[in-house]
Design a protein around this motif. Structure first.
Motif, PDB file in Angstrom:
ATOM      1  N   SER A   1       0.833  -1.198   0.000  1.00  0.00           N
ATOM      2  CA  SER A   1       0.000   0.000   0.000  1.00  0.00           C
ATOM      3  C   SER A   1       0.866   1.246   0.000  1.00  0.00           C
ATOM      4  N   LEU A   2       0.438   2.242  -0.775  1.00  0.00           N
ATOM      5  CA  LEU A   2       1.121   3.525  -0.826  1.00  0.00           C
ATOM      6  C   LEU A   2       0.123   4.623  -0.480  1.00  0.00           C
ATOM      7  N   SER A   3       0.555   5.586   0.301  1.00  0.00           N
ATOM      8  CA  SER A   3      -0.312   6.714   0.625  1.00  0.00           C
ATOM      9  C   SER A   3      -0.384   7.641  -0.585  1.00  0.00           C
TER      10      SER A   3
ATOM     11  N   VAL B   1      -2.429   3.705  10.119  1.00  0.00           N
ATOM     12  CA  VAL B   1      -0.985   3.904  10.061  1.00  0.00           C
ATOM     13  C   VAL B   1      -0.366   3.141   8.893  1.00  0.00           C
ATOM     14  N   HIS B   2      -0.805   1.929   8.661  1.00  0.00           N
ATOM     15  CA  HIS B   2      -0.259   1.112   7.584  1.00  0.00           C
ATOM     16  C   HIS B   2      -1.181   1.114   6.373  1.00  0.00           C
TER      17      HIS B   2
END
Length: 68
Positions: free
Chosen positions: A19-21, A55-56
């Protein structure tokens, strides 16, 4: 916007399921963060990516390249 969507989706596919923000994608692709957020929202609505809060959290591609 479709060009931005292709760039964002390519970056997510290269992340190999990680996952990428939105901010990470903006930094990686060079697309402004507000624009990448709009694109990710549209990709999420059409089922190309999924998002997870926390957070993740972040965004990740849910389809294989061959399915796209």
């Amino acid at each position: 916007m479709s060009d931005y969507a292709c760039i964002a989706l390519t970056a997510l596919l290269q992340a190999s399921g990680r996952s990428l923000s939105a901010q990470e994608l903006a930094n990686e692709t060079g697309i402004a963060q507000p624009t990448i957020s709009k694109v990710l929202k549209q990709l999420n609505e059409c089922g190309m990516v999924e998002s997870q809060r926390g957070v993740h959290g972040g965004y990740r591609a849910v389809k294989l390249p061959a399915e796209i």
